[in-house]
Design an enzyme around this catalytic site. Structure first.
Site, PDB file in Angstrom:
ATOM      1  N   PRO A 171      22.018  34.486   0.964  1.00  0.00           N
ATOM      2  CA  PRO A 171      21.597  33.248   0.286  1.00  0.00           C
ATOM      3  C   PRO A 171      22.726  32.256   0.009  1.00  0.00           C
ATOM      4  O   PRO A 171      23.104  32.012  -1.146  1.00  0.00           O
ATOM      5  CB  PRO A 171      20.972  33.766  -1.007  1.00  0.00           C
ATOM      6  CG  PRO A 171      21.741  35.015  -1.306  1.00  0.00           C
ATOM      7  CD  PRO A 171      22.037  35.638   0.033  1.00  0.00           C
ATOM      8  N   CYS A 172      23.249  31.632   1.065  1.00  0.00           N
ATOM      9  CA  CYS A 172      24.265  30.606   0.851  1.00  0.00           C
ATOM     10  C   CYS A 172      23.677  29.387   0.133  1.00  0.00           C
ATOM     11  O   CYS A 172      24.428  28.571  -0.403  1.00  0.00           O
ATOM     12  CB  CYS A 172      24.918  30.195   2.164  1.00  0.00           C
ATOM     13  SG  CYS A 172      23.785  29.812   3.498  1.00  0.00           S
TER      14      CYS A 172
END
Length: 360
Positions: free
Chosen positions: A320-321
């Site tokens: 989850p950047c």
């Protein structure tokens, strides 16, 4: 709390995106025109209505429930739908008889307009149907060579009468010769439909390697690196990892999944893998910063390096950047576009709020 409304961007931003036909808002919201009774994607090329005649919805279903009809030009239902029935039927036929050569006459006999099919495959796979078929057959040949088939047998089974023609086509598709194929790792890819637009997923036997939005500018460079630097031979196909990510993504966008279980395989430098491991630890519905991740790695002055590694992440959403923001709370960059990043954060925050409300 209304989950749909919580995911919508500010009204003024939606008006701007509609008027400018901003493609980064694909799937983030839909525009519904009161005077015509039609709803569109924000990037629709039709003449734009006056802002006071438009209302916005988070989902195509909401537009339909409000009595609006789908635009025939931009086809907003396609953004949230799987492949249409006629494409699904064709793909099933290909799976049932992968060696069949589909001529235009055969397509017409099945009620499929060849030009329409060509346009659909170019839009969703980046290649024509016949090019996709050739690549798929070559992918099967690659699998056969990996399992010990001779190059002659692989060429014949792929429908090539000329061994030199097979070698040329094989090398053009996979950037390696058939003789080197036994030492390469097949990387299968498929297209996935999401509420935020189409994505491409790539997986090998060890796990998911890539998950990106198809309009990500760096996608071509990422795929070339996987081929040239990491020795992958890329071909269309399916495996258990691709099936799993398709199911998990659907659950995620429905607000029902907070942790992905699909196995991952992450080629990259040691530092990049350390950064990606920290990304995976950021809880659903929460955010972190480049500086925080650098400190956790014992390198408090490496915020910029962390940002670069974050940008090299090939697996959107699962790693989850989008949960990494600037130290000042700004969204900062995101490969899929900041509107999608904002949407994902709103989706997670809204789901968390609903869960809390239901707990009381």
């Amino acid at each position: 709390m209304n989950l749909q409304n919580a995911m919508l961007p500010p009204h003024a931003e939606m008006v701007r995106a509609m008027l400018e036909r901003d493609t980064t808002y694909e799937g983030v919201f839909f525009t519904a025109v009161k005077t015509t009774g039609i709803f569109c994607r924000p990037s629709c090329t039709a003449r734009k209505p006056k802002p006071e005649n438009v209302e916005f919805f988070a989902h195509a279903d909401d537009c339909l429930s409000a009595g609006y009809r789908a635009c025939l030009r931009c086809k907003p239902l396609d953004a949230a739908a799987i492949a249409p029935d006629w494409v699904q039927k064709l793909l099933q036929s290909v799976d049932a008889d992968p060696e069949l050569r589909w001529s235009d006459a055969q397509l017409l006999a099945e009620g499929i307009e060849p030009l329409k099919l060509r346009r659909w495959f170019k839009q969703h796979f980046g290649m024509t149907f016949h090019a996709w078929l050739r690549t798929r057959r070559l992918g099967m040949a690659l699998g056969g060579i990996k399992q010990g088939d001779s190059i002659d047998s692989a060429a014949f089974d792929s429908g090539y009468e000329s061994l030199s023609g097979f070698r040329d086509a094989f090398q053009k598709s996979f950037h390696i010769t058939p003789g080197r194929a036994a030492n390469s790792e097949p990387l299968l890819f498929t297209r996935l439909t999401t509420p935020l637009g189409p994505m491409i997923a790539m997986a090998e036997r060890r796990g998911l390697v890539l998950l990106e939005f198809l309009d990500r500018p760096a996608l071509t460079r990422e795929v070339e690196a996987l081929q040239n630097r990491h020795g992958y031979a890329v071909a269309p196909g399916h495996n258990a990892h691709l099936q799993q990510i398709e199911t998990e993504l659907a659950q995620y966008f429905a607000g029902k999944l907070t942790e992905f279980k699909v196995p991952l395989h992450l080629p990259g430098t040691e530092f990049s893998r350390q950064v990606w491991a920290e990304l995976a630890k950021i809880p659903y519905g929460q955010t972190s910063t480049y500086g925080t991740i650098a400190a956790l790695l014992g390198k408090p002055g490496a915020s910029r390096a962390v940002g670069l590694a974050n940008g090299h992440n090939r697996i959107s959403i699962v790693l989850p950047c989008h949960r990494v923001i600037g130290a000042d709370g700004s969204l900062t960059g995101y490969g899929g576009g900041q509107p999608r990043k904002a949407f994902l954060l709103r989706l997670e925050n809204a789901a968390v709020q609903v869960t809390r409300q239901l707990a009381f």
